[in-house]
Motif scaffolding. Structure first.
Motif, mmCIF file in Angstrom:
data_model
loop_
_atom_site.group_PDB
_atom_site.id
_atom_site.type_symbol
_atom_site.label_atom_id
_atom_site.label_comp_id
_atom_site.label_asym_id
_atom_site.label_seq_id
_atom_site.Cartn_x
_atom_site.Cartn_y
_atom_site.Cartn_z
ATOM 1 N N SER A 1 -16.047 35.325 14.199
ATOM 2 C CA SER A 1 -15.538 36.683 14.286
ATOM 3 C C SER A 1 -16.211 37.506 13.194
ATOM 4 C CB SER A 1 -14.019 36.681 14.055
ATOM 5 O OG SER A 1 -13.557 37.986 13.838
ATOM 6 N N LEU A 2 -16.302 38.800 13.391
ATOM 7 C CA LEU A 2 -16.907 39.670 12.388
ATOM 8 C C LEU A 2 -16.099 39.691 11.097
ATOM 9 C CD1 LEU A 2 -17.876 42.740 14.589
ATOM 10 C CD2 LEU A 2 -19.263 40.765 13.984
ATOM 11 N N THR A 3 -14.813 39.355 11.183
ATOM 12 C CA THR A 3 -13.945 39.414 10.013
ATOM 13 C C THR A 3 -13.622 38.048 9.429
ATOM 14 O OG1 THR A 3 -12.003 39.445 11.450
ATOM 15 C CG2 THR A 3 -12.883 41.578 10.753
ATOM 16 N N ASP A 4 -14.256 36.989 9.919
ATOM 17 C CA ASP A 4 -14.008 35.647 9.376
ATOM 18 C C ASP A 4 -14.403 35.576 7.909
ATOM 19 O OD1 ASP A 4 -13.064 34.559 11.705
ATOM 20 O OD2 ASP A 4 -14.910 33.492 12.221
ATOM 21 N N ASN A 5 -13.624 34.803 7.148
ATOM 22 C CA ASN A 5 -14.037 34.471 5.789
ATOM 23 C C ASN A 5 -15.084 33.376 5.908
ATOM 24 O OD1 ASN A 5 -12.368 36.231 4.415
ATOM 25 N ND2 ASN A 5 -10.672 34.788 4.364
ATOM 26 N N ILE A 6 -16.227 33.593 5.304
ATOM 27 C CA ILE A 6 -17.334 32.651 5.403
ATOM 28 C C ILE A 6 -17.505 31.980 4.051
ATOM 29 C CG2 ILE A 6 -19.780 32.380 5.947
ATOM 30 C CD1 ILE A 6 -19.604 35.102 7.390
ATOM 31 N N ALA A 7 -17.549 30.666 4.037
ATOM 32 C CA ALA A 7 -17.730 29.931 2.790
ATOM 33 C C ALA A 7 -19.129 30.175 2.239
ATOM 34 C CB ALA A 7 -17.507 28.443 3.025
ATOM 35 N N ILE A 8 -19.228 30.214 0.923
ATOM 36 C CA ILE A 8 -20.531 30.376 0.271
ATOM 37 C C ILE A 8 -21.408 29.193 0.659
ATOM 38 C CG2 ILE A 8 -21.708 30.394 -1.966
ATOM 39 C CD1 ILE A 8 -19.243 31.884 -3.054
ATOM 40 N N GLY A 9 -22.637 29.468 1.026
ATOM 41 C CA GLY A 9 -23.582 28.439 1.439
ATOM 42 C C GLY A 9 -23.633 28.213 2.939
ATOM 43 N N THR A 10 -22.730 28.861 3.691
ATOM 44 C CA THR A 10 -22.739 28.740 5.145
ATOM 45 C C THR A 10 -23.981 29.414 5.711
ATOM 46 O OG1 THR A 10 -20.322 28.770 5.213
ATOM 47 C CG2 THR A 10 -21.477 29.294 7.267
ATOM 48 N N GLU A 11 -24.670 28.728 6.619
ATOM 49 C CA GLU A 11 -25.861 29.304 7.245
ATOM 50 C C GLU A 11 -25.461 30.099 8.478
ATOM 51 O OE1 GLU A 11 -28.841 26.377 8.007
ATOM 52 O OE2 GLU A 11 -29.083 25.912 5.902
ATOM 53 N N ILE A 12 -25.991 31.308 8.580
ATOM 54 C CA ILE A 12 -25.736 32.188 9.716
ATOM 55 C C ILE A 12 -27.043 32.334 10.492
ATOM 56 C CG2 ILE A 12 -25.022 34.497 10.425
ATOM 57 C CD1 ILE A 12 -22.784 32.863 9.150
ATOM 58 N N LYS A 13 -26.993 32.070 11.803
ATOM 59 C CA LYS A 13 -28.185 32.156 12.654
ATOM 60 C C LYS A 13 -28.275 33.535 13.301
ATOM 61 C CE LYS A 13 -26.538 28.305 14.404
ATOM 62 N NZ LYS A 13 -26.203 27.327 15.417
ATOM 63 N N ASN A 14 -29.489 33.964 13.523
ATOM 64 C CA ASN A 14 -29.752 35.219 14.212
ATOM 65 C C ASN A 14 -31.041 35.047 15.017
ATOM 66 O OD1 ASN A 14 -29.356 38.078 14.743
ATOM 67 N ND2 ASN A 14 -31.198 38.335 13.532
ATOM 68 N N MET B 1 -32.856 31.991 9.113
ATOM 69 C CA MET B 1 -31.483 31.695 8.825
ATOM 70 C C MET B 1 -31.259 31.818 7.314
ATOM 71 S SD MET B 1 -29.331 28.503 10.417
ATOM 72 C CE MET B 1 -30.776 27.583 10.669
ATOM 73 N N ASN B 2 -30.232 32.565 6.927
ATOM 74 C CA ASN B 2 -29.899 32.731 5.522
ATOM 75 C C ASN B 2 -28.531 32.153 5.230
ATOM 76 O OD1 ASN B 2 -32.238 34.115 4.847
ATOM 77 N ND2 ASN B 2 -31.383 36.055 5.462
ATOM 78 N N LYS B 3 -28.347 31.716 3.982
ATOM 79 C CA LYS B 3 -27.058 31.193 3.557
ATOM 80 C C LYS B 3 -26.282 32.297 2.847
ATOM 81 C CE LYS B 3 -28.470 26.427 2.967
ATOM 82 N NZ LYS B 3 -28.520 25.289 2.050
ATOM 83 N N LYS B 4 -24.975 32.291 3.074
ATOM 84 C CA LYS B 4 -24.117 33.286 2.442
ATOM 85 C C LYS B 4 -24.084 33.056 0.940
ATOM 86 C CE LYS B 4 -19.470 35.022 2.100
ATOM 87 N NZ LYS B 4 -18.855 34.754 0.832
ATOM 88 N N GLN B 5 -24.150 34.160 0.195
ATOM 89 C CA GLN B 5 -24.041 34.116 -1.252
ATOM 90 C C GLN B 5 -22.768 34.845 -1.667
ATOM 91 O OE1 GLN B 5 -27.668 35.760 -2.788
ATOM 92 N NE2 GLN B 5 -28.871 34.017 -2.145
ATOM 93 N N GLN B 6 -22.411 34.693 -2.924
ATOM 94 C CA GLN B 6 -21.220 35.345 -3.464
ATOM 95 C C GLN B 6 -21.253 36.840 -3.179
ATOM 96 O OE1 GLN B 6 -18.569 33.999 -5.089
ATOM 97 N NE2 GLN B 6 -17.638 36.004 -5.206
ATOM 98 N N GLY B 7 -20.166 37.373 -2.649
ATOM 99 C CA GLY B 7 -20.047 38.802 -2.409
ATOM 100 C C GLY B 7 -20.551 39.270 -1.056
ATOM 101 N N GLN B 8 -21.148 38.387 -0.274
ATOM 102 C CA GLN B 8 -21.669 38.797 1.028
ATOM 103 C C GLN B 8 -20.661 38.527 2.130
ATOM 104 O OE1 GLN B 8 -25.498 36.643 1.181
ATOM 105 N NE2 GLN B 8 -26.428 38.664 1.261
ATOM 106 N N ASN B 9 -20.720 39.329 3.172
ATOM 107 C CA ASN B 9 -19.919 39.082 4.361
ATOM 108 C C ASN B 9 -20.862 38.939 5.559
ATOM 109 O OD1 ASN B 9 -20.577 41.660 5.351
ATOM 110 N ND2 ASN B 9 -18.747 42.575 4.491
ATOM 111 N N PHE B 10 -20.287 38.782 6.728
ATOM 112 C CA PHE B 10 -21.080 38.564 7.940
ATOM 113 C C PHE B 10 -22.062 39.712 8.192
ATOM 114 C CE2 PHE B 10 -21.762 38.351 12.538
ATOM 115 C CZ PHE B 10 -22.086 37.017 12.675
ATOM 116 N N LEU B 11 -21.597 40.945 8.013
ATOM 117 C CA LEU B 11 -22.463 42.109 8.256
ATOM 118 C C LEU B 11 -23.656 42.128 7.305
ATOM 119 C CD1 LEU B 11 -19.768 44.859 8.837
ATOM 120 C CD2 LEU B 11 -21.094 43.636 10.557
#
Length: 94
Positions: free
Chosen positions: A34-47, A1-11
């Protein structure tokens, strides 16, 4: 699991975690996003799945993908046109 950083999107986050865009839809469902959601910096995305281990290793060695980043070291002084003009420096109204 990684956290979103500045400039990153879901893809960006999914390619960083799975090494492939094949997992994008599965990860969207898993994260209830959604693939187009705005994700807050630091949000963890699971895969769940890793598709390409070499790509995962590449992107986790300080090569984090970020589609919103661009080269800002470009010398704009040599550029011409309204898109590069600076008010009261190169764009002067007389």
């Amino acid at each position: 699991m990684n956290k979103k950083q500045q400039g990153q999107n879901f893809l960006d986050l999914i390619i960083q975690q799975s090494g492939s865009f094949d997992e994008v839809i599965n990860a969207a469902v898993l994260n209830d996003m959604s693939l187009t959601d705005n994700i807050a910096i630091g949000t963890e995305i699971k895969n769940k799945n890793i598709q390409d281990e070499d790509n995962v290793n590449l992107f986790n060695q300080n090569n984090k993908p970020a589609t919103a980043l661009r080269n800002t070291d470009e010398d704009l002084s040599s550029q011409d046109g309204i898109g590069y003009w600076i008010i009261e420096e190169t764009f002067i109204v007389s």
